[in-house]
Scaffold this motif. Structure first.
Motif, short mmCIF file in Angstrom:
data_model
loop_
_atom_site.label_atom_id
_atom_site.label_comp_id
_atom_site.label_asym_id
_atom_site.label_seq_id
_atom_site.Cartn_x
_atom_site.Cartn_y
_atom_site.Cartn_z
N GLY A 97 4.25 6.53 0.31
CA GLY A 97 4.03 5.42 -0.61
C GLY A 97 5.01 5.44 -1.77
O GLY A 97 5.56 4.40 -2.16
N MET A 98 5.27 6.63 -2.30
CA MET A 98 6.23 6.76 -3.39
C MET A 98 7.62 6.34 -2.93
O MET A 98 8.32 5.59 -3.63
N ARG A 99 8.00 6.75 -1.72
CA ARG A 99 9.34 6.45 -1.23
C ARG A 99 9.52 4.96 -0.94
O ARG A 99 10.58 4.40 -1.18
N ILE A 100 8.48 4.32 -0.42
CA ILE A 100 8.57 2.88 -0.19
C ILE A 100 8.61 2.14 -1.52
O ILE A 100 9.43 1.24 -1.72
N SER A 101 7.76 2.54 -2.45
CA SER A 101 7.75 1.89 -3.78
C SER A 101 9.06 2.09 -4.51
O SER A 101 9.48 1.24 -5.30
N ALA A 102 9.74 3.21 -4.25
CA ALA A 102 11.01 3.51 -4.93
C ALA A 102 12.10 2.51 -4.57
O ALA A 102 13.11 2.42 -5.27
N GLU A 103 11.91 1.74 -3.51
CA GLU A 103 12.88 0.71 -3.15
C GLU A 103 12.80 -0.47 -4.13
O GLU A 103 13.74 -1.25 -4.22
#
Length: 190
Positions: A164-170
């Motif tokens: 979730g963090m990595r997707i949101s980081a986009e």
């Protein structure tokens, strides 16, 4: 007698991985690959057979690199330290072509179509979840985490938070570094 190829196969896979990681399976055409890899169509097919075969090699390289990073962090910081450092490491990796996980992106893009590469990506995600569970188990054995927690459950939650963090980081307005810190701090409270 056939000629020996004049290219570095691992370098080609790495460059293809970066293109697939950034653009996805559907967003990367054979022409894009041929141009980026400096291969003519015949050489491309001789080297890799198909776009799907190259994509699978790229997924394997991505997963191997992630596992190696996690192992190096464990060696340097121990199991709990590796779990705490990993989110920040992936977010701060300036060399990565995208912040979102390539395995998750592949699964989300291709599973609705029943594409075999979605299953391949999911297999890597499952192996990584097991590796996280192993680290949580080791941290419990070293009394860094209470034994009352289920290591497999912790690993599922950790992976979910990380993805979730990595997707949101986009997203351009998302503070991924703060979220990585929150994940690390939450592990200190277990």
């Amino acid at each position: 007698m056939p000629r020996k190829p004049s290219y570095d196969r691992e370098d080609l896979i790495r460059r293809a991985r970066d293109m697939f990681w950034k653009q996805g399976w559907a967003g990367t055409s054979l022409k894009n690959l041929e141009t980026t890899l400096y291969l003519k169509p015949g050489s491309f097919y001789a080297a890799f057979g198909s776009k799907d075969a190259l994509y699978q090699l790229a997924l394997d390289l991505y997963a191997a690199d992630g596992a190696a990073t996690l192992a190096a962090l464990e060696h340097a910081h121990g199991p709990l330290g590796a779990l705490q450092a990993f989110p920040r490491h992936v977010i701060e990796n300036k060399a990565a072509p995208a912040r979102a996980c390539m395995l998750a992106k592949t699964f989300l893009e291709l599973s609705p179509h029943g594409h075999p590469l979605a299953d391949h990506a999911n297999g890597h995600l499952t192996r990584m979840e097991h590796r996280f569970a192993d680290l949580f188990g080791k941290a419990q054995a070293q009394n860094q985490i209470g034994i009352g927690h289920d290591a497999c459950g912790l690993a599922r939650r950790y992976q979910s938070d990380l993805l979730g963090m990595r997707i949101s980081a986009e997203r351009p307005d998302y503070d991924a570094a703060a979220t990585a810190l929150e994940i690390a701090q939450s592990l200190s409270r277990l």
